[in-house]
Scaffold this active site. Structure first.
Site, PDB file in Angstrom:
ATOM      1  N   CYS A 151       0.943  -1.217  -0.071  1.00 30.67           N
ATOM      2  CA  CYS A 151      -0.033  -0.097   0.060  1.00 30.67           C
ATOM      3  C   CYS A 151       0.780   1.403   0.084  1.00 30.67           C
ATOM      4  CB  CYS A 151      -0.995  -0.002   1.159  1.00 30.67           C
ATOM      5  SG  CYS A 151      -2.235  -1.205   1.112  1.00 30.67           S
ATOM      6  N   ASN A 163     -10.197  -0.233  -0.607  1.00 29.79           N
ATOM      7  CA  ASN A 163      -8.511  -0.137  -0.633  1.00 29.79           C
ATOM      8  C   ASN A 163      -7.996  -0.508  -1.887  1.00 29.79           C
ATOM      9  OD1 ASN A 163      -5.797  -0.216   0.058  1.00 29.79           O
ATOM     10  ND2 ASN A 163      -6.381  -0.973   1.964  1.00 29.79           N
ATOM     11  N   HIS A 197      -3.406   7.308   1.531  1.00 29.85           N
ATOM     12  CA  HIS A 197      -3.693   5.985   0.907  1.00 29.85           C
ATOM     13  C   HIS A 197      -4.872   5.745   1.635  1.00 29.85           C
ATOM     14  CE1 HIS A 197      -4.019   1.938   0.614  1.00 29.85           C
ATOM     15  NE2 HIS A 197      -3.607   1.488   1.758  1.00 29.85           N
TER      16      HIS A 197
HETATM   17  O1  UT7 Z   1      -3.879  -0.994   3.516  1.00 34.54           O
HETATM   18  C1  UT7 Z   1      -3.033  -1.515   4.308  1.00 34.54           C
HETATM   19  C2  UT7 Z   1      -3.398  -1.240   5.485  1.00 34.54           C
HETATM   20  N1  UT7 Z   1      -4.644  -1.684   5.985  1.00 34.54           N
HETATM   21  C3  UT7 Z   1      -5.226  -1.279   6.854  1.00 34.54           C
HETATM   22  O2  UT7 Z   1      -4.850  -0.297   7.288  1.00 34.54           O
HETATM   23  C4  UT7 Z   1      -6.422  -1.871   7.663  1.00 34.54           C
HETATM   24  C5  UT7 Z   1      -6.499  -1.627   9.041  1.00 34.54           C
HETATM   25  N2  UT7 Z   1      -7.270  -2.278   9.774  1.00 34.54           N
HETATM   26  C6  UT7 Z   1      -8.733  -2.065   9.621  1.00 34.54           C
HETATM   27  O3  UT7 Z   1      -9.092  -1.201   8.991  1.00 34.54           O
HETATM   28  C7  UT7 Z   1      -9.504  -2.544  10.743  1.00 34.54           C
HETATM   29  O4  UT7 Z   1      -8.970  -3.340  11.696  1.00 34.54           O
HETATM   30  C8  UT7 Z   1     -10.638  -3.590   9.970  1.00 34.54           C
HETATM   31  C9  UT7 Z   1     -11.649  -2.851   9.259  1.00 34.54           C
HETATM   32  C10 UT7 Z   1      -9.989  -4.621   9.084  1.00 34.54           C
HETATM   33  C11 UT7 Z   1     -11.557  -4.199  11.023  1.00 34.54           C
HETATM   34  O5  UT7 Z   1     -12.062  -3.285  11.861  1.00 34.54           O
HETATM   35  P1  UT7 Z   1     -11.938  -3.497  13.579  1.00 34.54           P
HETATM   36  O6  UT7 Z   1     -12.789  -2.500  14.163  1.00 34.54           O
HETATM   37  O7  UT7 Z   1     -10.691  -3.673  13.959  1.00 34.54           O
HETATM   38  O8  UT7 Z   1     -12.812  -4.926  13.693  1.00 34.54           O
HETATM   39  P2  UT7 Z   1     -12.178  -6.326  14.320  1.00 34.54           P
HETATM   40  O9  UT7 Z   1     -11.019  -6.991  13.418  1.00 34.54           O
HETATM   41  O10 UT7 Z   1     -11.641  -6.040  15.881  1.00 34.54           O
HETATM   42  O11 UT7 Z   1     -13.418  -7.278  14.422  1.00 34.54           O
HETATM   43  C12 UT7 Z   1     -14.572  -6.938  15.093  1.00 34.54           C
HETATM   44  C13 UT7 Z   1     -15.605  -8.013  15.119  1.00 34.54           C
HETATM   45  C14 UT7 Z   1     -15.227  -9.425  15.030  1.00 34.54           C
HETATM   46  O12 UT7 Z   1     -16.005 -10.148  15.924  1.00 34.54           O
HETATM   47  P3  UT7 Z   1     -16.033 -10.480  17.268  1.00 34.54           P
HETATM   48  O13 UT7 Z   1     -14.709 -11.189  17.359  1.00 34.54           O
HETATM   49  O14 UT7 Z   1     -15.904  -9.158  17.932  1.00 34.54           O
HETATM   50  O15 UT7 Z   1     -17.186 -11.355  17.599  1.00 34.54           O
HETATM   51  C15 UT7 Z   1     -15.140  -9.792  13.461  1.00 34.54           C
HETATM   52  O16 UT7 Z   1     -15.088 -11.369  13.484  1.00 34.54           O
HETATM   53  O17 UT7 Z   1     -16.065  -8.097  13.720  1.00 34.54           O
HETATM   54  C16 UT7 Z   1     -16.064  -9.214  13.189  1.00 34.54           C
HETATM   55  N3  UT7 Z   1     -15.779  -9.101  11.583  1.00 34.54           N
HETATM   56  C17 UT7 Z   1     -16.867  -8.825  10.666  1.00 34.54           C
HETATM   57  N4  UT7 Z   1     -18.043  -8.674  10.824  1.00 34.54           N
HETATM   58  C18 UT7 Z   1     -18.769  -8.435   9.747  1.00 34.54           C
HETATM   59  C19 UT7 Z   1     -14.758  -8.708  10.828  1.00 34.54           C
HETATM   60  N5  UT7 Z   1     -14.670  -8.580   9.600  1.00 34.54           N
HETATM   61  C20 UT7 Z   1     -16.248  -8.456   9.572  1.00 34.54           C
HETATM   62  C21 UT7 Z   1     -17.045  -8.393   8.409  1.00 34.54           C
HETATM   63  N6  UT7 Z   1     -18.311  -8.482   8.526  1.00 34.54           N
HETATM   64  N7  UT7 Z   1     -16.624  -8.067   7.031  1.00 34.54           N
END
Ligand code: UT7
Length: 323
Positions: free
Chosen positions: A113, A280, A250
């Protein structure tokens, strides 16, 4: 002092659009979750047989046309990509062939990225050193081909696209009021190799593999890296955050960008966002956003832009540009 000035921008997005609701039909997710956590509404996905080099060429042609220059005057092509058509040759070689840019040196830069900022820094150094006069710097990705479409934690985040700029060597005074690239800063930290990676490759599995990410860890480092890199380029030139007219970041996640705007004390309107309709697109996201804003006439001559990125590696970087 020689400066690398942006004299043309171009963009290309594949025709096919996939909405959040479309994704929710085959993976356990919802439009509400995706919008709330990322700001993404939709993403473009390349057609079968449409390669990263095809996207790159479409964006490059637009940038060349915008700059009103002949392809024969390009002496450097750098493609920032993680999704080349083939393991080798470089995607840039395919772009060179398709454009007929026979006078250019062409190679790829792979920093995921952060790739576009890395490529811009490399091209800038070639121009400052007098080894290139006119460069095409392209970010192009078909990230859809790296996704595990059953993994909801990654497949909802990415999209395909390409953006390009033409850089031209021009004389400046060597002061921050010059037009062109005023400063760049790059950083990497391989200790985080496993936080965002693809679980395949020519030397490890002999397969292409799929994106794997520890989203929370990436998120935690992203804001610090983006703010730090931006402060670094400002420091190099003696300029201040309040001098910035536009941030072209980005596009990973709207929440990350809001946090960066807050930490840099930049109004939300000056933080350009396309993540809602592009998702992204990895190395393509900055030049796509740049080209979209440029086409809308948002940049005025002599305005100050900061581009910043963070991604796999970890890698990060920023470029300070006077338009
Ligand atoms: O370009 C390279 C750089 N990349 C980035 O900058 C990405 C950086 N990270 C992020 O943007 C975020 O961490 C994400 C968008 C990937 C995830 O958001 P988050 O608020 O950190 O969510 P999380 O990973 O802590 O997940 C929260 C919950 C989980 O469920 P439990 O364990 O709390 O029951 C996940 O299983 O959301 C669940 N989850 C989803 N639910 C519905 C994860 N993906 C999904 C989904 N739909 N697509």
């Amino acid at each position: 002092m020689r400066r690398a000035c942006i004299i043309g921008t171009g963009a290309y997005l594949p025709e096919k659009v996939i909405s959040n609701d479309d994704l929710a039909k085959f993976v356990d997710t919802s439009d509400e979750w995706i919008r709330e956590r990322t700001g993404i509404r939709q993403r473009h996905v390349a057609a079968e047989g449409e390669f990263t080099s095809d996207l790159a060429v479409a964006a490059a042609k637009q940038a060349l046309q915008h700059a009103a220059i002949e392809v024969g005057s390009i002496d450097l092509i750098i493609v920032a990509t993680t999704t080349p058509d083939h393991t080798f040759p470089a995607c840039a070689a395919a772009v060179q062939r398709k454009l007929g840019a026979d006078s250019a040196v062409a190679f790829d830069v792979q920093a995921v990225c952060s790739g576009f900022v890395y490529a811009l820094a490399v091209a800038n150094n070639f121009i400052i050193a007098g080894q290139a006069h006119r460069a095409l710097v392209i970010g192009s990705e078909t990230f859809s081909r790296l996704l595990d479409w059953n993994d909801r934690s990654t497949c909802v985040l990415f999209g395909d696209g390409a953006g390009a700029v033409v850089l031209n060597a021009e004389d400046g005074d060597g002061t921050p009021s010059d037009r062109g690239i005023l400063a760049t800063h790059l950083g990497s930290d391989g200790r985080h190799y496993d936080a965002l990676f693809v679980d395949g490759g020519p030397s490890s599995t002999g397969t292409t593999g799929h994106v794997r990410m520890n989203g929370r860890e990436v998120f935690r480092h992203a804001v610090t890296a983006l703010v730090g890199a931006s402060e670094e380029v400002l420091k190099q030139t003696g300029l201040q955050a309040q001098d910035i007219d536009w941030v072209v970041p980005h596009q990973a996640n709207a929440r990350i960008l809001n946090a960066v705007a807050q930490r840099l004390h930049i109004d939300d309107e000056r933080m350009l966002m396309t993540v809602d309709h592009h998702a992204n697109t990895s190395a393509a996201s900055i030049p796509l956003t740049l080209a979209e804003a440029d086409a809308a006439g948002r940049f005025k001559r002599d305005q100050l832009l900061v581009m910043n990125a963070m991604g796999g590696g970890f890698s990060w970087g920023a470029a300070l540009v006077r338009w």
